[in-house]
Design a protein around this motif. Structure first.
Motif, PDB file in Angstrom:
ATOM      1  N   ILE A 191      -5.470   3.072   0.122  1.00  0.00           N
ATOM      2  CA  ILE A 191      -6.762   2.762   0.187  1.00  0.00           C
ATOM      3  C   ILE A 191      -7.353   2.067   1.598  1.00  0.00           C
ATOM      4  O   ILE A 191      -8.144   2.481   1.962  1.00  0.00           O
ATOM      5  CB  ILE A 191      -7.135   1.589  -1.019  1.00  0.00           C
ATOM      6  N   GLU A 192      -6.112   1.249   2.214  1.00  0.00           N
ATOM      7  CA  GLU A 192      -6.674   0.782   3.380  1.00  0.00           C
ATOM      8  C   GLU A 192      -6.742   2.025   4.432  1.00  0.00           C
ATOM      9  O   GLU A 192      -7.699   1.934   5.140  1.00  0.00           O
ATOM     10  CB  GLU A 192      -5.802  -0.254   3.764  1.00  0.00           C
ATOM     11  N   SER A 193      -5.906   2.823   4.345  1.00  0.00           N
ATOM     12  CA  SER A 193      -5.867   3.999   5.154  1.00  0.00           C
ATOM     13  C   SER A 193      -7.061   4.777   5.208  1.00  0.00           C
ATOM     14  O   SER A 193      -7.773   5.528   5.900  1.00  0.00           O
ATOM     15  CB  SER A 193      -4.535   4.763   5.091  1.00  0.00           C
ATOM     16  N   ALA A 194      -7.324   5.084   3.880  1.00  0.00           N
ATOM     17  CA  ALA A 194      -8.749   5.967   3.546  1.00  0.00           C
ATOM     18  C   ALA A 194     -10.095   5.199   3.939  1.00  0.00           C
ATOM     19  O   ALA A 194     -10.918   5.798   4.579  1.00  0.00           O
ATOM     20  CB  ALA A 194      -8.912   5.976   2.035  1.00  0.00           C
ATOM     21  N   SER A 200     -20.808   5.898  -0.709  1.00  0.00           N
ATOM     22  CA  SER A 200     -20.625   7.252  -1.418  1.00  0.00           C
ATOM     23  C   SER A 200     -19.437   7.700  -0.740  1.00  0.00           C
ATOM     24  O   SER A 200     -18.250   8.307  -1.198  1.00  0.00           O
ATOM     25  CB  SER A 200     -21.884   7.968  -1.176  1.00  0.00           C
ATOM     26  N   GLN A 201     -19.442   7.691   0.669  1.00  0.00           N
ATOM     27  CA  GLN A 201     -18.316   8.114   1.781  1.00  0.00           C
ATOM     28  C   GLN A 201     -16.820   7.381   1.301  1.00  0.00           C
ATOM     29  O   GLN A 201     -15.806   7.962   1.298  1.00  0.00           O
ATOM     30  CB  GLN A 201     -18.743   7.995   3.131  1.00  0.00           C
ATOM     31  N   VAL A 202     -17.001   5.902   1.219  1.00  0.00           N
ATOM     32  CA  VAL A 202     -15.804   5.344   0.770  1.00  0.00           C
ATOM     33  C   VAL A 202     -15.323   5.860  -0.617  1.00  0.00           C
ATOM     34  O   VAL A 202     -14.138   5.883  -0.590  1.00  0.00           O
ATOM     35  CB  VAL A 202     -16.247   3.719   0.651  1.00  0.00           C
ATOM     36  N   ILE A 203     -15.922   6.028  -1.538  1.00  0.00           N
ATOM     37  CA  ILE A 203     -15.506   6.489  -2.601  1.00  0.00           C
ATOM     38  C   ILE A 203     -14.885   7.839  -2.727  1.00  0.00           C
ATOM     39  O   ILE A 203     -13.659   8.294  -3.267  1.00  0.00           O
ATOM     40  CB  ILE A 203     -16.592   6.584  -3.806  1.00  0.00           C
ATOM     41  N   PHE A 204     -15.558   8.686  -1.917  1.00  0.00           N
ATOM     42  CA  PHE A 204     -14.760  10.091  -1.579  1.00  0.00           C
ATOM     43  C   PHE A 204     -13.628   9.803  -1.077  1.00  0.00           C
ATOM     44  O   PHE A 204     -12.713  10.680  -1.504  1.00  0.00           O
ATOM     45  CB  PHE A 204     -15.947  11.055  -0.653  1.00  0.00           C
ATOM     46  N   ALA A 205     -13.419   9.200   0.085  1.00  0.00           N
ATOM     47  CA  ALA A 205     -12.318   9.039   0.880  1.00  0.00           C
ATOM     48  C   ALA A 205     -11.388   8.437  -0.011  1.00  0.00           C
ATOM     49  O   ALA A 205     -10.070   9.035   0.101  1.00  0.00           O
ATOM     50  CB  ALA A 205     -12.418   7.962   1.977  1.00  0.00           C
ATOM     51  N   VAL A 206     -11.529   7.499  -0.686  1.00  0.00           N
ATOM     52  CA  VAL A 206     -10.426   6.682  -1.459  1.00  0.00           C
ATOM     53  C   VAL A 206     -10.068   7.701  -2.576  1.00  0.00           C
ATOM     54  O   VAL A 206      -8.632   7.840  -2.845  1.00  0.00           O
ATOM     55  CB  VAL A 206     -11.117   5.360  -2.052  1.00  0.00           C
ATOM     56  N   LYS A 207     -10.833   8.299  -3.286  1.00  0.00           N
ATOM     57  CA  LYS A 207     -10.434   9.076  -4.378  1.00  0.00           C
ATOM     58  C   LYS A 207      -9.569  10.340  -3.889  1.00  0.00           C
ATOM     59  O   LYS A 207      -8.499  10.697  -4.376  1.00  0.00           O
ATOM     60  CB  LYS A 207     -11.552   9.963  -4.907  1.00  0.00           C
ATOM     61  N   ALA A 208     -10.007  11.011  -2.755  1.00  0.00           N
ATOM     62  CA  ALA A 208      -9.226  12.128  -1.993  1.00  0.00           C
ATOM     63  C   ALA A 208      -7.844  11.353  -1.654  1.00  0.00           C
ATOM     64  O   ALA A 208      -7.037  12.173  -1.826  1.00  0.00           O
ATOM     65  CB  ALA A 208     -10.058  12.696  -0.891  1.00  0.00           C
ATOM     66  N   ALA A 209      -7.667  10.323  -1.099  1.00  0.00           N
ATOM     67  CA  ALA A 209      -6.416   9.801  -0.892  1.00  0.00           C
ATOM     68  C   ALA A 209      -5.293   9.482  -1.889  1.00  0.00           C
ATOM     69  O   ALA A 209      -4.268   9.699  -1.560  1.00  0.00           O
ATOM     70  CB  ALA A 209      -6.652   8.513   0.315  1.00  0.00           C
ATOM     71  N   LEU A 210      -6.176   8.981  -2.844  1.00  0.00           N
ATOM     72  CA  LEU A 210      -5.105   8.750  -4.097  1.00  0.00           C
ATOM     73  C   LEU A 210      -4.800   9.990  -4.932  1.00  0.00           C
ATOM     74  O   LEU A 210      -3.488  10.035  -5.203  1.00  0.00           O
ATOM     75  CB  LEU A 210      -6.020   7.863  -4.979  1.00  0.00           C
ATOM     76  N   ASP A 211      -5.609  11.002  -4.700  1.00  0.00           N
ATOM     77  CA  ASP A 211      -5.152  12.262  -5.397  1.00  0.00           C
ATOM     78  C   ASP A 211      -3.991  12.856  -4.659  1.00  0.00           C
ATOM     79  O   ASP A 211      -3.162  13.443  -5.129  1.00  0.00           O
ATOM     80  CB  ASP A 211      -6.318  13.261  -5.351  1.00  0.00           C
ATOM     81  N   ASP A 212      -4.331  12.973  -3.140  1.00  0.00           N
ATOM     82  CA  ASP A 212      -3.167  13.371  -2.389  1.00  0.00           C
ATOM     83  C   ASP A 212      -1.733  12.564  -2.604  1.00  0.00           C
ATOM     84  O   ASP A 212      -0.507  13.495  -2.376  1.00  0.00           O
ATOM     85  CB  ASP A 212      -3.609  13.543  -1.085  1.00  0.00           C
TER      86      ASP A 212
END
Length: 293
Positions: free
Chosen positions: A201-204, A249-261
């Motif tokens: 999450i911190e990296s995202a 919105s950008q934070v939510i997109f980034a965190v969701k993508a990072a956790l999915d990966d």
């Protein structure tokens, strides 16, 4: 007694008195016209002076209003003195007495809003152009007068608020500082490695350019949820550069993508079944025994 002659003499006397008063009335009208011209000239001069002094817009309006009011009061007193020789300013103030008290009670709300408007304009906070929130209303301040404040809601509607409401109730000034904090809650499944999830999450968050790097970010494990362990994610961003909602919105997109990966699941919230079967009425045992007998 001849009432007709008496009435005729009274009317004739009133007509002569009015004719004798015409020059004074004409001079009083000229005084009022001169007051109107003088008020406009003085207000323009005061406006230029306040602009050069870099005063706030609401203070400029307050100064111009008070100046105009003072010029009109002086001009009206002079006109009344010219039109009515027996009139004096001292006598006018002395005659107010109980009448002023009655007027004060009758127009209490008006005077309250007037005083609140003056105090709002004098204080440094909440200027024209600020976004505020008060009593569930959120919008942008477009105009401040001595009686009311015009607030344009973000949905487009214009709301006219009494100044006393803004003065008595807490007012959140959303644009007092451009740098503001925002947060989201991120839940991960119970079988997740929490250190790994926090690092991801911190990296995202570092990939979102709008986040202020100097203020940094915060990622804390906050609570045991019904179906997940919840992380509190906080950051700061400059709202003068980018809207707070867009950054969120950008934070939510980034965190969701990072956790999915990383293959980390964001579980659905656990929802209990709130639907129940209809209650069935049971016969008391005594009645069953009685029926069996």
């Amino acid at each position: 007694m001849n009432y007709f002659d008496t009435l005729s003499k009274e009317i004739e006397g009133m007509a002569k008195g009015f004719i004798q008063l015409l020059p004074s009335l004409a001079i009083a009208v000229l005084v009022l016209v001169a007051t109107w011209i003088m008020a406009r000239v003085v207000v323009r001069i005061i406006g230029r002076v306040t602009q050069r002094a870099n005063l706030r817009t609401d203070l400029q309006q307050l100064t111009e209003t008070i100046t105009k009011l003072a010029v009109w009061i002086v001009g009206a007193l002079i006109a009344m003195t010219v039109a009515i020789p027996s009139f004096t300013p001292a006598g006018a103030f002395a005659s107010l007495g109980v009448g002023a008290l009655a007027i004060g009670f009758a127009f209490q709300d008006i005077f309250e809003n007037f005083l609140a408007g003056v105090l709002i304009m004098l204080r440094e906070k909440m200027n024209i152009g600020d976004s505020i929130k008060c009593n569930g209303l959120t919008g942008k301040v477009e105009r401040i007068t001595l009686r009311e404040t015009y607030v344009r809601q973000f949905s487009g509607e214009l709301t006219v608020m009494p100044n006393s409401m803004l003065f008595k109730n807490p007012v959140e000034i959303l644009t007092d500082q451009h740098l503001r904090r925002n947060e989201v809650i991120v839940g991960v499944s119970y079988d997740t490695d929490l250190d790994q999830a926090r690092a991801i999450i911190e990296s995202a968050l570092q990939t979102v350019e709008a986040i202020d790097a100097e203020k940094g970010t915060v990622v804390f494990a906050q609570a045991f949820g019904a179906s997940s362990i919840d992380f509190l994610v906080q950051w700061w961003n400059d709202t003068s550069i980018q809207d707070l909602r867009l950054t969120r919105s950008q934070v939510i997109f980034a965190v969701k993508a990072a956790l999915d990966d990383a293959g980390i699941e964001i579980p659905f919230p656990y929802v209990t079944n709130t639907f129940k079967e209809p209650l069935r009425m049971e016969r008391p045992k005594a009645l069953e025994q009685h029926g069996a007998a």
